[in-house]
Each structure stands twice: as structure tokens, then as C-alpha cells.
Design a protein around this motif. Structure first.
Motif, PDB file in Angstrom:
ATOM      1  N   UNK A 188     -17.377  38.576  43.659  1.00 27.68           N
ATOM      2  CA  UNK A 188     -16.498  38.891  44.792  1.00 27.68           C
ATOM      3  C   UNK A 188     -16.023  37.666  45.572  1.00 27.68           C
ATOM      4  N   UNK A 189     -16.937  36.721  45.845  1.00 32.30           N
ATOM      5  CA  UNK A 189     -16.541  35.584  46.685  1.00 32.30           C
ATOM      6  C   UNK A 189     -15.445  34.762  46.009  1.00 32.30           C
ATOM      7  N   UNK A 190     -15.644  34.466  44.724  1.00 32.07           N
ATOM      8  CA  UNK A 190     -14.651  33.675  43.991  1.00 32.07           C
ATOM      9  C   UNK A 190     -13.333  34.423  43.870  1.00 32.07           C
ATOM     10  N   UNK A 191     -13.412  35.689  43.485  1.00 32.22           N
ATOM     11  CA  UNK A 191     -12.193  36.491  43.306  1.00 32.22           C
ATOM     12  C   UNK A 191     -11.395  36.571  44.617  1.00 32.22           C
ATOM     13  N   UNK A 192     -12.093  36.840  45.707  1.00 28.69           N
ATOM     14  CA  UNK A 192     -11.392  37.029  46.987  1.00 28.69           C
ATOM     15  C   UNK A 192     -10.866  35.705  47.547  1.00 28.69           C
ATOM     16  N   UNK A 193     -11.625  34.643  47.308  1.00 32.36           N
ATOM     17  CA  UNK A 193     -11.176  33.335  47.757  1.00 32.36           C
ATOM     18  C   UNK A 193      -9.877  32.955  47.027  1.00 32.36           C
ATOM     19  N   UNK A 194      -9.850  33.218  45.721  1.00 31.39           N
ATOM     20  CA  UNK A 194      -8.653  32.912  44.921  1.00 31.39           C
ATOM     21  C   UNK A 194      -7.475  33.796  45.357  1.00 31.39           C
ATOM     22  N   UNK A 195      -7.737  35.056  45.642  1.00 26.19           N
ATOM     23  CA  UNK A 195      -6.657  35.950  46.110  1.00 26.19           C
ATOM     24  C   UNK A 195      -6.068  35.441  47.425  1.00 26.19           C
ATOM     25  N   UNK A 196      -6.932  35.030  48.339  1.00 30.15           N
ATOM     26  CA  UNK A 196      -6.453  34.475  49.612  1.00 30.15           C
ATOM     27  C   UNK A 196      -5.608  33.238  49.374  1.00 30.15           C
ATOM     28  N   UNK A 197      -6.099  32.380  48.479  1.00 30.55           N
ATOM     29  CA  UNK A 197      -5.370  31.145  48.148  1.00 30.55           C
ATOM     30  C   UNK A 197      -3.981  31.473  47.608  1.00 30.55           C
ATOM     31  N   UNK A 198      -3.927  32.451  46.695  1.00 28.94           N
ATOM     32  CA  UNK A 198      -2.626  32.812  46.091  1.00 28.94           C
ATOM     33  C   UNK A 198      -1.633  33.281  47.159  1.00 28.94           C
ATOM     34  N   UNK A 199      -2.149  34.048  48.101  1.00 32.35           N
ATOM     35  CA  UNK A 199      -1.276  34.563  49.166  1.00 32.35           C
ATOM     36  C   UNK A 199      -0.699  33.420  49.999  1.00 32.35           C
ATOM     37  N   UNK A 200      -1.566  32.478  50.382  1.00 31.53           N
ATOM     38  CA  UNK A 200      -1.103  31.335  51.174  1.00 31.53           C
ATOM     39  C   UNK A 200      -0.155  30.448  50.383  1.00 31.53           C
ATOM     40  N   UNK A 201      -0.482  30.249  49.098  1.00 40.72           N
ATOM     41  CA  UNK A 201       0.339  29.393  48.248  1.00 40.72           C
ATOM     42  C   UNK A 201       1.735  29.990  48.062  1.00 40.72           C
ATOM     43  N   UNK A 202       1.765  31.291  47.832  1.00 41.77           N
ATOM     44  CA  UNK A 202       3.051  31.976  47.634  1.00 41.77           C
ATOM     45  C   UNK A 202       3.922  31.836  48.890  1.00 41.77           C
ATOM     46  N   UNK A 203       3.270  31.980  50.050  1.00 43.20           N
ATOM     47  CA  UNK A 203       4.013  31.874  51.317  1.00 43.20           C
ATOM     48  C   UNK A 203       4.594  30.477  51.508  1.00 43.20           C
ATOM     49  N   UNK A 204       4.014  29.479  50.847  1.00 40.17           N
ATOM     50  CA  UNK A 204       4.559  28.122  51.013  1.00 40.17           C
ATOM     51  C   UNK A 204       5.188  27.597  49.718  1.00 40.17           C
ATOM     52  N   UNK A 205       5.589  28.511  48.851  1.00 38.07           N
ATOM     53  CA  UNK A 205       6.466  28.136  47.741  1.00 38.07           C
ATOM     54  C   UNK A 205       5.819  27.819  46.409  1.00 38.07           C
ATOM     55  N   UNK A 206       4.519  28.032  46.245  1.00 40.29           N
ATOM     56  CA  UNK A 206       3.876  27.734  44.964  1.00 40.29           C
ATOM     57  C   UNK A 206       3.390  28.996  44.262  1.00 40.29           C
TER      58      UNK A 206
END
Ligand code: BEZ
Length: 389
Positions: A175-193
């Protein structure tokens, strides 16, 4: 002897005074159960949390809400399959008033279910599992740390802002790894990656070689990794030994470099991470906390020690409001809910779901410090999806 009315009234009054004054004393010590990892890859994290908790209590003269504390301990080994038995040792065998635990997201989900079913007060001093302050949220469950989404989202935002367009992620599959990566993807998408490759291995496996070869072949602009404790030490060293740190920036939530820098040495230099704590914060409470922690334990505190310290502060705020009477649960909970915690990370309040609303800092590794670089996201609240409180 014959009692007249005045004597009788005095005797009744004395008995009443005795009962109320002795009420708290008669309850004896507050029983605190630590359910933490004391062995395995997260062992150092468990010890830091306990040390932080005990430090705050010592600073209060050994008492919270006017009552002394008695500690009970269970090593949860970061093992989800043993979690129910382990928390029941504290609740049923030791009859604790409050459980403080734990580090591992898989373990905490089992604990939260038992705490909810038995209405046991639970303060989570690390594990970021989103369910705990999401669908499983409850009046008796609080977290003094973070949700896995919070530092992940902030790092994604920063990585995108720094030009990362194609990113690979790597983590333990839980859970920790999966959720951390999901959060990262959301932030990355919001800033163009965007994330172009997700790599995982089972917890707490540290055989990274094949995955590092895959990263080299993918040639992403950056890598985002969630590991902590002993696993983080090995991953950062292996990444550098493979020569990847020269070509592909390695980002992560701050767990990747917190409490690990002495062991990571040169391999970690220059790394950027995001977390709700950093070295070199201009926070007076932090300066005092670091001096006291250093004096007590002859070492510099890390984020885990801060979270343990703040778990004790939160409990202290609740117990102060009820003069140590844990039976007054509604008032105790209300007091924690409205507390402003004077944390070494900077003051924070709790969301409706009982998770800290807090600044997430950008940090850079310099020597053995995760040096403060700035605020990555101000007053970040976890979305608390599915929490009905
Ligand atoms: C977790 O399992 O939630 C976790 C473990 C170590 C550091 C951060 C999160």
C-alpha cells in the motif's frame, strides 16, 4: 459515638471530596501500548518513534493529563499477517488505554480494523495508508504523520516543474509504495509530466539489480522511488553503484533519505526529496526539540522521531482536556481534533479525517543533512477519499 447532623454532613462532604480528588489518582497510570517494528528493515524507525514519544512525556514531567504513563511493547516485525494477534496482545492481554502504532501501511490497516471494532484509541505515528484516514476513518483513530499521497504528490509537482517529462517509478509492492506512486503521478501530471514505467518488488526484498538494468534501458528523465529504512539505504547505494545517479536524477518522498544519510554517504549527495520535515527549519520549537533529543539519545532526530513526539503531544492535548480521565472519550477526541500541535516540523492542525494538514518541504541532501530548500506545497491536506466523518 452519636452522630449529629453537622458531623454527618461533614463526613458526607469529606467522602465526596475524597472521591473526586482521588478520581484521577485512583485510576493509576495510563497504559500506552507501542506496536512498532523493533526488528527488520523498519527497526530504526520504530525506535525513533518510541524515543520521540518518550521525550515529550519526559518534558511534561512524566505525566500527560496529570497521570503517569506505563508502557507496553509489541514488535510487529512489519508483518501484516501477525498484526491482529499483536494488537490484541496490547488490547486484551495488557488492557492498554491507547495504542501507538505503527510504521508499515499493511500492518496499520489490520490494526485500524481492530481499533475500530473495539473502539480502542489509536494514534498512528507513521504508516501513511490512505484507508486509515479514508474509508476506515473513525473518531478513535488519529494520525500524527502523513498520508502516503502527501509527499508523493508534492514530489510529482516539483519533478514536473524541474522539467521531468518521462519518469520511471520503483517501489516495494504494498500500500505505501502504491499510494506514494499514485500521489506522485497526480502531481507530475499537474505539472506536465507522465510516468512511462512502473517497477516493483515484494517488501522487504532488496535485490534491485535487474530493475536497475531496466531503468538504464528505459532512459527516463528521472526516477521516483519509495523505500525507507534499511531498504532505502541499499537502494540509494545500488543506484549510485550502477552509475545511474550521474545520468538520471533520483527523486523520492523524504523517507528515501531520512535517518539513512550516515549509511548512504556519497551515494545520496545532491538528492532532492519532499517531506513534512527537514534539517535547518527556521522553527523555534524544532531547535529546542533537536537539542533535547540530542541530549537524551546522543543522536540527531529524524522525521520518525518528530512523528512520535507529536503523537505524544496529540494524546497530551486530549488527556489535558479531561484531566487524564480516558473514560471521557468524547471530550478527549474533541480536544485532539481542535488542537494546534506545536510540532518541530512547524505547527499543524488535523483534518476532519484526523490527518495532519501540513507544509511539505523540498529538501536537498548535503553531507548528512536533508537541507531545507523551500516549501514545495503549503498546508497540504490529504483528500481523505471515502471518509464519512
Ligand atoms: C508505510 O508503510 O506507510 C511507510 C513505511 C515507511 C516510511 C513511510 C511509510
Amino acid at each position: 459515638m452519636i452522630f449529629n447532623r453537622a458531623m454527618l454532613a461533614r463526613a458526607v462532604l469529606a467522602a465526596a471530596l475524597c472521591a473526586s480528588a482521588g478520581g484521577v489518582a485512583a485510576q493509576g497510570k495510563i497504559k500506552v501500548g507501542f506496536m512498532l517494528p523493533y526488528t527488520g528493515t523498519y527497526a530504526a524507525l520504530g525506535t525513533a518513534i518510541e524515543n520521540g514519544f518518550r521525550l515529550y512525556v519526559q518534558e511534561q514531567g512524566g505525566k500527560l493529563g496529570g497521570r503517569e504513563l506505563e508502557y507496553f511493547k509489541v514488535d510487529d516485525e512489519s508483518e501484516p499477517s501477525k498484526a491482529v494477534d499483536n494488537i490484541n496482545k496490547l488490547i486484551k492481554r495488557d488492557n492498554v488505554d491507547v495504542v501507538v502504532g505503527t510504521v508499515h501501511s499493511g500492518v496499520v490497516m489490520a490494526m485500524a480494523k481492530v481499533a475500530k471494532d473495539t473502539n480502542t484509541l489509536l494514534v498512528v505515528p507513521n504508516a501513511g495508508a490512505e484507508a486509515v484516514t479514508g474509508p476506515m476513518c473513525a473518531p478513535n483513530i488519529f494520525r500524527s504523520s502523513f498520508s502516503n499521497w502527501q509527499p508523493g504528490y508534492a514530489m510529482g509537482k516539483v519533478a514536473g516543474e524541474r522539467g521531468a517529462r518521462k519518469v520511471a517509478t520503483i517501489t516495494w509492492k504494498y500500500a505505501a509504495g502504491d499510494e506514494s506512486v499514485e500521489g506522485f503521478k497526480e502531481g507530475l501530471k499537474a505539472s506536465g509530466g507522465e510516468v512511462v514505467k512502473d517497477l516493483t518488488l515484494p517488501f522487504p526484498n532488496v535485490e534491485f539489480q535487474a530493475l536497475l538494468t531496466e531503468i538504464a534501458a528505459t532512459k527516463p528523465d528521472a526516477v521516483y522511488a519509495f523505500f525507507a529504512g534499511g531498504g532505502a539505504v541499499k537502494f540509494v547505494k545500488d543506484y549510485a553503484a550502477a552509475g545511474l545517479n550521474k545520468a538520471i536524477p533520483l527523486y523520492g518522498p523524504g523517507f528515501l533519505t531520512d535517518g539513512t544519510l550516515e549509511a548512504q554517504g556519497a551515494a545520496a549527495q545532491g538528492m532532492l526529496t519532499t517531506l513534512h520535515y527537514a534539517d535547518g527549519l527556521d522553527v523555534p520549537k524544532d531547535k529546542a526539540f533537536r537539542a533535547d533529543f540530542n541530549k537524551a539519545y546522543k543522536t540527531t532526530p529524524d522525521v520518525y522521531a518528530v512523528q512520535g513526539y507529536d503523537a505524544a503531544q496529540m494524546l497530551g492535548a486530549g488527556l489535558a482536556a479531561v484531566n487524564g480521565d480516558v473514560g471521557r472519550r468524547g471530550e478527549l477526541v474533541a480536544a485532539i481534533e481542535k488542537a494546534r500541535i506545536d510540532s518541530p516540523r512547524g505547527a499543524f492542525t488535523l483534518s476532519k479525517a484526523h490527518n495532519p494538514v501540513q507544509d511539505i518541504y523540498l529538501r536537498k541532501v548535503v553531507g548528512t543533512e536533508n537541507r531545507y530548500e523551500g516549501v514545495a506545497v503549503k498546508a497540504l491536506a490529504d483528500p481523505a477519499k471515502g471518509c464519512g466523518m
